[in-house]
Scaffold this active site. Structure first.
Site, PDB file in Angstrom:
ATOM      1  N   LYS A   1       1.114  -4.319  -5.240  1.00 14.88           N
ATOM      2  CA  LYS A   1       0.243  -3.282  -4.869  1.00 14.88           C
ATOM      3  C   LYS A   1      -0.942  -3.392  -3.887  1.00 14.88           C
ATOM      4  O   LYS A   1      -1.019  -2.479  -2.834  1.00 14.88           O
ATOM      5  CB  LYS A   1      -0.395  -2.635  -6.046  1.00 14.88           C
ATOM      6  CG  LYS A   1       0.681  -1.627  -6.680  1.00 14.88           C
ATOM      7  CD  LYS A   1       0.027  -0.415  -7.859  1.00 14.88           C
ATOM      8  CE  LYS A   1      -0.393  -0.885  -9.089  1.00 14.88           C
ATOM      9  NZ  LYS A   1      -0.933   0.000  -9.834  1.00 14.88           N
TER      10      LYS A   1
ATOM     11  N   PHE B   1      10.603  -1.023  -8.972  1.00 14.08           N
ATOM     12  CA  PHE B   1      10.177  -1.476 -10.302  1.00 14.08           C
ATOM     13  C   PHE B   1      10.240  -0.107 -11.297  1.00 14.08           C
ATOM     14  O   PHE B   1      10.272   1.074 -10.701  1.00 14.08           O
ATOM     15  CB  PHE B   1       8.694  -2.027 -10.262  1.00 14.08           C
ATOM     16  CG  PHE B   1       7.686  -1.415 -10.143  1.00 14.08           C
ATOM     17  CD1 PHE B   1       7.428  -0.955  -8.680  1.00 14.08           C
ATOM     18  CD2 PHE B   1       6.894  -0.786 -10.883  1.00 14.08           C
ATOM     19  CE1 PHE B   1       6.588  -0.003  -8.045  1.00 14.08           C
ATOM     20  CE2 PHE B   1       5.865   0.047 -10.590  1.00 14.08           C
ATOM     21  CZ  PHE B   1       5.759   0.405  -9.190  1.00 14.08           C
ATOM     22  N   GLY B   2       9.681  -0.559 -12.376  1.00 11.74           N
ATOM     23  CA  GLY B   2       9.397   0.684 -13.574  1.00 11.74           C
ATOM     24  C   GLY B   2      10.771   1.432 -13.574  1.00 11.74           C
ATOM     25  O   GLY B   2      11.862   1.094 -13.864  1.00 11.74           O
ATOM     26  N   TYR B   3      10.397   3.084 -13.487  1.00 10.40           N
ATOM     27  CA  TYR B   3      11.506   3.935 -13.456  1.00 10.40           C
ATOM     28  C   TYR B   3      12.309   4.321 -12.274  1.00 10.40           C
ATOM     29  O   TYR B   3      12.901   5.156 -12.184  1.00 10.40           O
ATOM     30  CB  TYR B   3      10.952   5.318 -14.002  1.00 10.40           C
ATOM     31  CG  TYR B   3      10.103   4.988 -15.126  1.00 10.40           C
ATOM     32  CD1 TYR B   3      10.515   5.110 -16.473  1.00 10.40           C
ATOM     33  CD2 TYR B   3       8.891   4.662 -15.243  1.00 10.40           C
ATOM     34  CE1 TYR B   3       9.923   5.036 -17.739  1.00 10.40           C
ATOM     35  CE2 TYR B   3       8.066   4.469 -16.631  1.00 10.40           C
ATOM     36  CZ  TYR B   3       8.739   4.803 -17.754  1.00 10.40           C
ATOM     37  OH  TYR B   3       7.891   4.674 -18.738  1.00 10.40           O
ATOM     38  N   ASP B   4      11.995   3.478 -11.117  1.00 10.75           N
ATOM     39  CA  ASP B   4      12.806   3.669 -10.057  1.00 10.75           C
ATOM     40  C   ASP B   4      14.127   3.950 -10.077  1.00 10.75           C
ATOM     41  O   ASP B   4      14.888   4.752  -9.344  1.00 10.75           O
ATOM     42  CB  ASP B   4      12.507   2.453  -9.123  1.00 10.75           C
ATOM     43  CG  ASP B   4      11.041   2.697  -8.164  1.00 10.75           C
ATOM     44  OD1 ASP B   4      10.639   3.779  -8.332  1.00 10.75           O
ATOM     45  OD2 ASP B   4      10.772   1.696  -7.622  1.00 10.75           O
TER      46      ASP B   4
ATOM     47  N   ARG C   1       2.284   7.254  -4.826  1.00 12.05           N
ATOM     48  CA  ARG C   1       1.134   6.226  -4.535  1.00 12.05           C
ATOM     49  C   ARG C   1       0.878   6.274  -2.969  1.00 12.05           C
ATOM     50  O   ARG C   1      -0.220   6.200  -2.675  1.00 12.05           O
ATOM     51  CB  ARG C   1       1.621   4.991  -5.074  1.00 12.05           C
ATOM     52  CG  ARG C   1       0.486   3.892  -5.158  1.00 12.05           C
ATOM     53  CD  ARG C   1       0.599   2.592  -5.975  1.00 12.05           C
ATOM     54  NE  ARG C   1       2.132   2.279  -5.836  1.00 12.05           N
ATOM     55  CZ  ARG C   1       2.978   2.467  -6.868  1.00 12.05           C
ATOM     56  NH1 ARG C   1       2.330   3.049  -8.115  1.00 12.05           N
ATOM     57  NH2 ARG C   1       4.238   2.098  -6.826  1.00 12.05           N
TER      58      ARG C   1
ATOM     59  N   ASP D   1      -3.883   5.134 -11.206  1.00 13.00           N
ATOM     60  CA  ASP D   1      -3.261   4.990 -12.092  1.00 13.00           C
ATOM     61  C   ASP D   1      -2.037   6.177 -11.969  1.00 13.00           C
ATOM     62  O   ASP D   1      -2.077   7.170 -11.407  1.00 13.00           O
ATOM     63  CB  ASP D   1      -4.223   5.571 -13.402  1.00 13.00           C
ATOM     64  CG  ASP D   1      -3.430   5.337 -14.633  1.00 13.00           C
ATOM     65  OD1 ASP D   1      -2.758   4.068 -14.832  1.00 13.00           O
ATOM     66  OD2 ASP D   1      -3.388   5.943 -15.836  1.00 13.00           O
ATOM     67  N   THR D   2      -0.721   5.715 -12.273  1.00 13.99           N
ATOM     68  CA  THR D   2       0.105   6.504 -12.304  1.00 13.99           C
ATOM     69  C   THR D   2       1.104   6.972 -13.358  1.00 13.99           C
ATOM     70  O   THR D   2       0.987   5.877 -14.315  1.00 13.99           O
ATOM     71  CB  THR D   2       1.213   5.582 -11.349  1.00 13.99           C
ATOM     72  OG1 THR D   2       0.841   5.513  -9.896  1.00 13.99           O
ATOM     73  CG2 THR D   2       2.646   6.289 -11.141  1.00 13.99           C
TER      74      THR D   2
ATOM     75  N   ASN E   1      -2.155  -6.441  -9.349  1.00 17.60           N
ATOM     76  CA  ASN E   1      -0.847  -6.404  -8.868  1.00 17.60           C
ATOM     77  C   ASN E   1      -0.839  -6.639  -7.446  1.00 17.60           C
ATOM     78  O   ASN E   1      -1.100  -5.986  -6.616  1.00 17.60           O
ATOM     79  CB  ASN E   1      -0.404  -5.063  -9.300  1.00 17.60           C
ATOM     80  CG  ASN E   1       1.126  -4.863  -8.861  1.00 17.60           C
ATOM     81  OD1 ASN E   1       1.610  -5.374  -7.813  1.00 17.60           O
ATOM     82  ND2 ASN E   1       1.844  -4.270  -9.718  1.00 17.60           N
TER      83      ASN E   1
HETATM   84  P1  IMP Z   1       0.308   1.791 -12.676  1.00 16.64           P
HETATM   85  O1  IMP Z   1      -0.613   2.899 -13.188  1.00 16.64           O
HETATM   86  O2  IMP Z   1       0.655   1.856 -11.082  1.00 16.64           O
HETATM   87  O3  IMP Z   1       0.127   0.711 -13.390  1.00 16.64           O
HETATM   88  O4  IMP Z   1       1.991   2.563 -13.277  1.00 16.64           O
HETATM   89  C1  IMP Z   1       2.037   2.858 -14.810  1.00 16.64           C
HETATM   90  C2  IMP Z   1       3.534   2.658 -14.967  1.00 16.64           C
HETATM   91  O5  IMP Z   1       4.068   3.727 -14.218  1.00 16.64           O
HETATM   92  C3  IMP Z   1       4.178   1.436 -14.498  1.00 16.64           C
HETATM   93  O6  IMP Z   1       4.084   0.475 -15.263  1.00 16.64           O
HETATM   94  C4  IMP Z   1       5.469   1.994 -14.305  1.00 16.64           C
HETATM   95  O7  IMP Z   1       6.303   1.748 -15.388  1.00 16.64           O
HETATM   96  C5  IMP Z   1       5.312   3.332 -13.953  1.00 16.64           C
HETATM   97  N1  IMP Z   1       5.205   3.551 -12.252  1.00 16.64           N
HETATM   98  C6  IMP Z   1       4.436   3.529 -11.582  1.00 16.64           C
HETATM   99  N2  IMP Z   1       4.609   3.678  -9.986  1.00 16.64           N
HETATM  100  C7  IMP Z   1       5.879   3.514 -10.044  1.00 16.64           C
HETATM  101  C8  IMP Z   1       6.809   3.726  -9.072  1.00 16.64           C
HETATM  102  O8  IMP Z   1       6.529   3.816  -8.053  1.00 16.64           O
HETATM  103  N3  IMP Z   1       8.264   3.708  -9.360  1.00 16.64           N
HETATM  104  C9  IMP Z   1       8.579   3.811 -10.822  1.00 16.64           C
HETATM  105  N4  IMP Z   1       7.844   3.465 -11.822  1.00 16.64           N
HETATM  106  C10 IMP Z   1       6.401   3.600 -11.565  1.00 16.64           C
END
Ligand code: IMP
Length: 192
Positions: free
Chosen positions: A12, A147-150, A176, A67-68, A9
């Protein structure tokens, strides 16, 4: 100091470069020609370590990976470690958001948190850092940034969702951002 960030990414990567500053030369997986790394662990810590270890094993360097997950109290901690593919393999961010909103329809407990775990392997030693932000899941989407769930996550004590905040404002308080700050402090203070 050169260090690999185990991500494809670019967004990131730039975020991390901005946080760590010019003392660190951050390369990501495309920079070193590394393919996608499997994430098969059932915890954030396990997945972060799996990615960092893969890079160290194959490229013999210092490396960190993150990982998030979004943990929603009323959903027993889901989507958690499965946040990226909650609505199924190959799903979009919107699919995931819609699934969460549908599952939470009518629920009054909206408490949730984002957690990020960073695994660092430095000179063969493992270190872990965790960042967390508490908040609530709204009943509808608000905002277009991020992005994501923001668009459905509103951090505690703030009026805006993550998707309504500037990137700088979000990174200052985000899961993060907090985990990265810990990594930065650790690297700056480590014995050399
Ligand atoms: P990753 O481990 O950073 O790839 O995150 C895994 C998933 O968590 C992502 O595909 C998003 O759906 C969600 N995610 C991670 N970080 C964020 C964020 O800062 N905002 C919203 N969703 C997030």
């Amino acid at each position: 100091m050169e260090i690999i960030f185990a991500t494809h990414n670019q967004h990131k990567t730039e975020e991390v470069r901005a946080i760590l500053g010019p003392d660190y030369q951050i390369k990501n997986l495309p920079d070193i020609g590394c393919p996608d790394i499997p994430e098969t662990a059932d915890t954030l810590k396990g997945n972060a370590l799996q990615k960092a270890q893969y890079v160290v094993d194959h490229y013999h360097c210092n490396c960190f990976a993150d990982d998030t997950g979004l943990e929603i109290e009323a959903l027993d901690g889901r989507p958690g470690v499965y946040s990226a593919r909650y609505a199924g393999e190959g799903c979009s961010y919107q699919d995931n958001v819609r699934k969460v909103l549908a599952e939470m329809e009518g629920m009054t407990n909206r408490r949730a948190c984002f957690k990020t775990v960073i695994a660092l392997i430095l000179d063969g030693e493992q270190y872990f850092f965790e960042g967390r932000i508490d908040g609530e899941i709204l009943t509808e989407q608000r905002g277009t940034d991020g992005f994501g769930y923001d668009p459905i996550f509103k951090p505690l004590g703030f009026r805006q969702t993550f998707a309504e905040m500037s990137a700088i404002a979000k990174n200052t308080i985000s899961h993060r951002g907090r985990a990265m700050q810990q990594l930065k402090e650790f690297l700056a203070n480590r014995p050399r």
